[in-house]
Motif scaffolding. Structure first.
Motif, short mmCIF file in Angstrom:
data_model
loop_
_atom_site.label_atom_id
_atom_site.label_comp_id
_atom_site.label_asym_id
_atom_site.label_seq_id
_atom_site.Cartn_x
_atom_site.Cartn_y
_atom_site.Cartn_z
N PHE A 15 0.82 -1.20 0.00
CA PHE A 15 0.00 0.00 0.00
C PHE A 15 0.86 1.25 0.00
CE2 PHE A 15 -2.82 -3.15 1.94
CZ PHE A 15 -3.95 -2.98 1.16
N GLU A 16 0.35 2.28 -0.67
CA GLU A 16 0.91 3.62 -0.59
C GLU A 16 -0.07 4.41 0.26
OE1 GLU A 16 1.01 7.44 -3.39
OE2 GLU A 16 2.02 5.70 -4.25
N PHE A 17 0.43 5.05 1.30
CA PHE A 17 -0.43 5.78 2.22
C PHE A 17 -0.31 7.28 1.97
CE2 PHE A 17 0.83 1.87 4.37
CZ PHE A 17 -0.41 1.33 4.66
N GLU A 18 -1.44 7.94 1.83
CA GLU A 18 -1.46 9.40 1.72
C GLU A 18 -1.89 9.96 3.07
OE1 GLU A 18 -3.84 10.71 -1.54
OE2 GLU A 18 -2.32 10.13 -3.00
N CYS A 19 -1.12 10.91 3.58
CA CYS A 19 -1.41 11.52 4.86
C CYS A 19 -1.60 13.02 4.66
CB CYS A 19 -0.28 11.26 5.84
SG CYS A 19 -0.05 9.51 6.21
N TYR A 20 -2.72 13.53 5.14
CA TYR A 20 -3.07 14.93 4.97
C TYR A 20 -2.86 15.75 6.24
CZ TYR A 20 -5.01 13.48 0.55
OH TYR A 20 -5.15 12.98 -0.72
N ASP A 21 -2.59 15.09 7.35
CA ASP A 21 -2.28 15.81 8.58
C ASP A 21 -1.52 14.89 9.53
OD1 ASP A 21 -4.12 14.28 10.16
OD2 ASP A 21 -5.72 15.66 9.68
N LEU A 22 -1.10 15.45 10.65
CA LEU A 22 -0.28 14.70 11.60
C LEU A 22 -1.03 13.50 12.19
CD1 LEU A 22 2.53 14.70 12.81
CD2 LEU A 22 1.69 16.20 14.63
N GLY A 23 -2.35 13.62 12.33
CA GLY A 23 -3.15 12.51 12.84
C GLY A 23 -3.06 11.27 11.97
N HIS A 24 -2.94 11.46 10.67
CA HIS A 24 -2.79 10.32 9.77
C HIS A 24 -1.47 9.59 10.03
CE1 HIS A 24 -5.67 12.40 6.74
NE2 HIS A 24 -6.33 11.71 7.65
N LEU A 25 -0.42 10.35 10.38
CA LEU A 25 0.86 9.70 10.70
C LEU A 25 0.74 8.87 11.98
CD1 LEU A 25 3.50 12.46 9.92
CD2 LEU A 25 2.91 10.45 8.57
N TYR A 26 0.03 9.42 12.97
CA TYR A 26 -0.19 8.66 14.21
C TYR A 26 -0.93 7.37 13.91
CZ TYR A 26 1.43 12.19 17.52
OH TYR A 26 2.21 13.05 18.24
N ASN A 27 -1.92 7.43 13.02
CA ASN A 27 -2.67 6.23 12.65
C ASN A 27 -1.78 5.22 11.95
OD1 ASN A 27 -4.45 4.89 10.25
ND2 ASN A 27 -5.57 4.99 12.20
N ARG A 28 -0.92 5.66 11.03
CA ARG A 28 0.00 4.74 10.35
C ARG A 28 0.96 4.11 11.34
NH1 ARG A 28 -3.58 5.95 8.17
NH2 ARG A 28 -3.92 6.56 6.05
N ALA A 29 1.43 4.89 12.31
CA ALA A 29 2.33 4.34 13.34
C ALA A 29 1.61 3.27 14.15
CB ALA A 29 2.84 5.46 14.24
N TRP A 30 0.35 3.49 14.46
CA TRP A 30 -0.43 2.52 15.24
C TRP A 30 -0.59 1.21 14.47
CZ3 TRP A 30 -4.86 -0.36 14.94
CH2 TRP A 30 -5.35 -0.89 16.14
N ILE A 31 -0.97 1.28 13.18
CA ILE A 31 -1.15 0.03 12.44
C ILE A 31 0.19 -0.67 12.19
CG2 ILE A 31 -3.34 0.76 11.42
CD1 ILE A 31 -1.95 1.20 8.77
N PHE A 32 1.27 0.09 12.11
CA PHE A 32 2.60 -0.50 11.99
C PHE A 32 2.97 -1.21 13.29
CE2 PHE A 32 7.30 0.27 12.45
CZ PHE A 32 7.70 -0.71 11.56
N ASP A 33 2.76 -0.54 14.43
CA ASP A 33 3.07 -1.13 15.74
C ASP A 33 2.26 -2.39 16.02
OD1 ASP A 33 4.91 0.88 16.22
OD2 ASP A 33 3.55 2.05 17.49
N HIS A 34 1.07 -2.49 15.47
CA HIS A 34 0.22 -3.66 15.68
C HIS A 34 0.42 -4.74 14.62
CE1 HIS A 34 -1.74 -1.02 18.55
NE2 HIS A 34 -2.28 -2.11 19.06
N GLY A 35 1.38 -4.53 13.73
CA GLY A 35 1.74 -5.56 12.77
C GLY A 35 0.82 -5.68 11.57
#
Length: 91
Positions: free
Chosen positions: A18-38
């Motif tokens: 997947f290519e992830f598009e992030c429009y604000d800092l909250g999207h980065l926090y979400n990507r970090a969360w799904i990364f941390d959860h595998g």
């Protein structure tokens, strides 16, 4: 649960990255969360989009906040670029 199925089974299960598009800092926090959860595995690509209605502005402060946050959340597991309206791009 539905998002986890989509990412793991339909994406990884079929060899899709997947290519992830992030429009604000909250999207980065979400990507970090799904990364941390595998849910996603490196390497992955994140495209920051600034200056779009509903997202963060295209200023230098935004750039200086989001890029270090991206690196601290996801480290070397990610690559990406920043896009601004009008075709301006930072790699």
């Amino acid at each position: 649960m539905h998002d986890e199925y989509t990412i793991k089974e339909l994406g990884e299960g079929h060899g899709t990255k997947f290519e992830f598009e992030c429009y604000d800092l909250g999207h980065l926090y979400n990507r970090a969360w799904i990364f941390d959860h595998g849910w996603i595995k490196p390497p992955f690509f994140i495209q920051m989009v600034f200056g779009i209605l509903g997202g963060v502005g295209p200023g230098l402060v935004t750039l200086c906040t989001c890029i270090p946050s991206l690196k601290s959340f996801l480290g070397k597991a990610t690559s990406g670029r920043c896009l601004l309206p009008g075709g301006i791009r930072y790699n």
